[in-house]
Design a protein around this motif. Sequence first.
Motif, PDB file in Angstrom:
ATOM      1  N   SER A   1       1.448   0.624   4.123  1.00 32.76           N
ATOM      2  CA  SER A   1       2.206  -0.026   5.212  1.00 32.76           C
ATOM      3  C   SER A   1       1.880  -1.497   5.273  1.00 32.76           C
ATOM      4  N   ARG A   2       0.661  -1.871   4.862  1.00 31.53           N
ATOM      5  CA  ARG A   2       0.296  -3.286   4.912  1.00 31.53           C
ATOM      6  C   ARG A   2       0.394  -3.933   3.541  1.00 31.53           C
ATOM      7  N   PHE A   3       0.793  -3.130   2.595  1.00 27.18           N
ATOM      8  CA  PHE A   3       0.887  -3.611   1.224  1.00 27.18           C
ATOM      9  C   PHE A   3      -0.446  -4.124   0.714  1.00 27.18           C
ATOM     10  N   ASN A   4      -1.497  -3.342   1.101  1.00 22.67           N
ATOM     11  CA  ASN A   4      -2.807  -3.733   0.590  1.00 22.67           C
ATOM     12  C   ASN A   4      -2.990  -3.017  -0.741  1.00 22.67           C
ATOM     13  N   VAL A   5      -2.405  -3.679  -1.764  1.00 22.25           N
ATOM     14  CA  VAL A   5      -2.370  -3.058  -3.092  1.00 22.25           C
ATOM     15  C   VAL A   5      -3.784  -2.847  -3.624  1.00 22.25           C
ATOM     16  N   SER A   6      -4.650  -3.833  -3.390  1.00 21.05           N
ATOM     17  CA  SER A   6      -6.001  -3.722  -3.957  1.00 21.05           C
ATOM     18  C   SER A   6      -6.720  -2.504  -3.393  1.00 21.05           C
TER      19      SER A   6
ATOM     20  N   GLN B   1      -5.338   0.476  -4.984  1.00 20.45           N
ATOM     21  CA  GLN B   1      -5.825   0.549  -6.361  1.00 20.45           C
ATOM     22  C   GLN B   1      -7.218   1.169  -6.410  1.00 20.45           C
TER      23      GLN B   1
ATOM     24  N   ASN C   1       6.803   2.837  -4.134  1.00 24.72           N
ATOM     25  CA  ASN C   1       7.194   2.200  -2.883  1.00 24.72           C
ATOM     26  C   ASN C   1       8.366   2.970  -2.296  1.00 24.72           C
TER      27      ASN C   1
ATOM     28  N   ASP D   1      11.297   2.088  -2.085  1.00 22.01           N
ATOM     29  CA  ASP D   1      12.522   1.970  -2.891  1.00 22.01           C
ATOM     30  C   ASP D   1      12.398   2.669  -4.228  1.00 22.01           C
TER      31      ASP D   1
ATOM     32  N   ARG E   1      10.293   2.077  -6.597  1.00 24.29           N
ATOM     33  CA  ARG E   1       9.610   1.370  -7.679  1.00 24.29           C
ATOM     34  C   ARG E   1       8.171   1.856  -7.739  1.00 24.29           C
ATOM     35  N   ILE E   2       7.661   1.857  -8.958  1.00 23.04           N
ATOM     36  CA  ILE E   2       6.250   2.225  -9.135  1.00 23.04           C
ATOM     37  C   ILE E   2       5.418   1.032  -8.710  1.00 23.04           C
ATOM     38  N   LEU E   3       4.685   1.256  -7.636  1.00 18.87           N
ATOM     39  CA  LEU E   3       3.853   0.161  -7.170  1.00 18.87           C
ATOM     40  C   LEU E   3       2.572   0.105  -8.014  1.00 18.87           C
TER      41      LEU E   3
ATOM     42  N   LEU F   1      -0.429  -2.861 -11.135  1.00 19.75           N
ATOM     43  CA  LEU F   1       0.897  -3.036 -10.569  1.00 19.75           C
ATOM     44  C   LEU F   1       1.932  -2.817 -11.667  1.00 19.75           C
TER      45      LEU F   1
END
Lengths: 622, 264
Positions: free
Chosen positions: A77-82, A85, A104, A106, A108-110, A119
Motif C-alpha cells: 500500500s505504501r509501495f515500500n518495495v525494499s 523485497q 501490483n 494492475d 504488473r510483476i512488481l 523489480l
Amino acid sequence: MFPFRHIWANLVFLSSILVLLIVGAFFLIVVDLEERSLSQVKEFSSENISRTMRENWESEALDLANLLARQCAPHLSRFNVSAMQEILTEAVSCRDVLYINLHNADGRILIDTTEGSILIGEKPTRSFARRAVEVRRALVQEGLDFIETAVPIFLGSEKLGTLRVAYSKASIAGETERVVAEINERIDRSIDNSIANTLLLGATALILSIVVGAVFARRLAHPLNRLAEGTKKIAAGDLTYRTDIRSRDEIGQLAESFNKMTADLERATVSKNYVDNIIRTMIGGLIISSPKGAITFVNQAALDMLGYDEEKLMNLPVTAILAEDTSTSSETLLDKLKKTGRIRNLEGYLRTRDNRKVPVLLSGSVMEGRDRESEGIVFVALDISERKEIEEKIQGYVKRLEYSGHLRRLYTDILSHDLLNPANIITHMTAFLIKKNPDADREEMAMILRNSEKLTQIIRDASDYARVESGESLEREKIDLFALLASVIDRLRPQFEERKMEVRFDRTGEAPIEANSMIEDIFSNILTNTLKYAPEESGITVTIVDEGQNWLTTVADEGEGIADAYKESVFERFERRDKLGVKGTGLGLAIAHRLVALHGGRIWVEDAEGGGCLFKVRLPQA
Amino acid sequence: MPVRAEMRLRPLAAHLANQLEDIGFDNGKVVAAEGIPSMTGHLNDGTVDIVISSPYPMMRFRLEQSVRPLLMASRHGLSEYMSYLFVRKESGIRSLGDLKGKTTAFSAPHSTAGYLLPLLSLREAGLEPVRLESADAPVPPGKTGYVFAAEEVNISPWVFYGKADAGVFPSTLWEEQRVNPEAYRREFVVIHKSVSVPWIFASVREGLDDGAVEEIREEMLKMHETDAGEKVLRACGIDRFMSIPKGTLETLEALLTGFEERAE
C-alpha cells in the motif's frame, strides 16, 4: 559329555546356550515380523506419501502465500518495495520455493525472486500468471514442472495486488523422495534399532546369565569342590578331615553324608588298624587262601611258625603246608571245609619250610561274600607243640599217679583188710584171754591188750588217712552239723565225764552241709585232741556260726594253747604236742585237715580267750 | 552504511589491516552506521579509522571535523556522477519548474545524488523544496515537495505508479535493472541532470597519526597495481583509488554553502 572340566563352567555354558537359544528365537521372530511389516509399510508409504506431500505442499504454499500477502499488504500500500523485497527474499530462502512473484494491482510483476528479489515492472505473459492476477481468491495451478499458489493481496476490501508462490515439482518429488527415503530410513533404522536392541538385550541377557550363572554355579560348585578336596585329603590319609558345609539342600545332605562316611571310615580304619594290629600280634598263625586253595595272606605268626618269607608263600597251594598226617587228610579237610563251611579245633600238623611238622590246633571257615559265593578260606593254626610236650609229661605223670594210686589203694586195702583184721583178732583174743583167765598175768595181758588196741587204732587211722589222701569214696550226703556235733559229744561224753570236763554246746539250730560221713572224724579228732591236752575239770565250748555261705564251727578249750610256731604243723602227720601221758597216733588232726580240704573248707587253730586253743572249722553250707 | 555496502567493503578492511599491521592495525572490520550522526560518533570515538562515502556525508563529517578526506575512488570507470531527476513521460512535467506543487521522491537524507544534488537543483530552479512526511501528504501551495523513499529501489515504482510525481537516481544507477527496471524506465524521461561530483571518497578520521595516514594513503593508492589489491578492489566494486584533484573539496564546500538543512 560336557566340554569343561569344572562344573561351574559347564553350568555357565549351559545357561549361556539356553539364553542364546531363547534370544536367537526371539530375534528371528522379531526380525521376521518386522521384515514382513516393513515391506507392507514401504509399499504403502511411497504412494501415500507422495499424495500427502503434494497436499501438504499445496497447503503450505497456500499458507505461505497468505502469510506473505498479509505481510506485504501494508508495504504494498505504501509501495515500500525494499521492505517487500526483504520479506520475499527471506521467504524464498526458507523453503524450496521456485519463485515468488508479487504483482501490483494492475497485474504488473512488481517483484520477482527468480534471480533475487528484483523489480520487474513487466506485465505477465504466461496465461496462468494472468489468470492468477485476475482472481480475487486463492488459486492453485499446476504447470509442467511446477505447482503455483496465487493469493490476492488485500488491504481491507481493496485488492492491492497478487502474490504467486511456485514450487518446483522436481522439488516436491525430491522432497517426497527425501521424505519417503527418510521414512524408509527411519523404518530401517527402527528395525536396526530393534535388531540392535534385541542383540543388546541378548548380549546383556547373555552377560547377565554368564555372570549370574557363574556366581551361582561357583556357589554351587564351591561346596562340591570342597568335598572333592576333602576326598583328596582323605585319600592322602587325613581321616580327621570334616567339611563345614551347612545348607539345607542336597549339597548339605551330601556334606553330612560325607562327614558321616569319613567318620565311619575313620572308625573302620581305626578298626582295621586295630584288626591289622591284632592280626600282626596274634599268637596264632592266620592263613587265608583263595576259594581254590591258593594262599593269599599269611600273618607274621604263620610266617614264623612255617619259616617262610611272605613272597614264597603267596599263591602256594594251602595243601603244601598242611601235613599229610593231619587228623583228617588235607584234601578231605578242604573238602570238609567247603562242605560244612567250618572246622574247629582239629589237631593237625603244618609242614615248615625245612619239612618239619609243627603240631597245631587248626580252625577254619569259608568266607562268603554278599551273594554267598566263596571269597576264600580262613585258617587259624595255633602251635600246640608245648602243649603236646606237656600232655606227654602229664600222661607220664598220670601213669605214675595211677600207679601210685594203685599202690595207695593196695596199701589202703592192706591196711583196712590185711592188717586190721589180724589186729582186731589180736585185740579180741587178748580181751577174751584176760576175761577167761582172770588170774593170768594181768599186767602183761593188759599191756598186750593196750598195744593191740593201739595197733588197731593206728591201722584204722592209717587206713582212714590213706583213704582220705586218695580222695576216693567221698560220696556226699546232706548232714546237719548241729546233729553231727551233738552225736560226737554224746559219744565222747563218758571220757569227758571221766576227766570232769564240761562241754558247752547249744544244740538248737540247723546247719546243713553236703559232706561225706567221714566228716564226723573232723570234730571227733578235734574233741579227742582237746580231751588229751586240756586239763581236767576245764571247760570246752563248741559253737556253730552262720557266715552266710559257710558254717564256722569253733571248739575252744581251756588248756595251755599251742605256740604260734606249731599252729600249722599240728595239722601235719605224726606231729604231736609233747605231753606226758597223751596217747594218740598223731594222725587225727592231719586226717581232720585233709577231710576239711576235701570238702572245700578250712581248719586252723588260734589262741582262745583265756589261753587255751580255739579250733575253727569252716565248711560250705549246703 | 547499508549492509550491502558493509559486506562489500569487508575485503578492503581486511586488506588494509593486513597491509598496515606494522603501523598498529591488527584487524580490519566494517562498521555500519545508520546515518551521518551515527558515523560521526564512530569517527569521533575512534571506532572507525577510514570511512568510504559519497561526497555529501564526507563533507558533513568534514564540517564536524571528524575526517580528513584522503582519496577518491572510481567505480565502473566513473569517478564522478550526477543526479538524474525523472518523471513519467505522460506526466506532462518537462522541467524543474513544473514540479511546483508536485512531489519528488528522494532516496535518503545522507545521499549525495539522492538528496543533496537534486535539492540544490530544485533550489537553483527557484523552487522551495519542502520535505513531506509521506508521498501522500499534500504539498504546500507554491512549494515543491520531496519525500524520502528510504531505498532507491522504491523510487521508480513510486514514480511509475504515481505515488510520486518525480524521482531522482544517481546517474550511475539510472540503468540499473534492479532499481530502475526497463519496464518502468522506458516510461520515464529525465528532466534534469545535476552537476557532477566525485562519486566515492575515502577519508580518515581526524586524530590519526600523520605517518599512519600517509601509510594508508600510499597503500590505497597502489592497491590497483597489485594482484591482491586489485582483487580486493574488484570485490569492493571499486576500480582504483586516486588523489583528490585540487579544488574539488572547495567546489563541494561551495555547494554546501547556504545549505541549511542538516542530514537526518
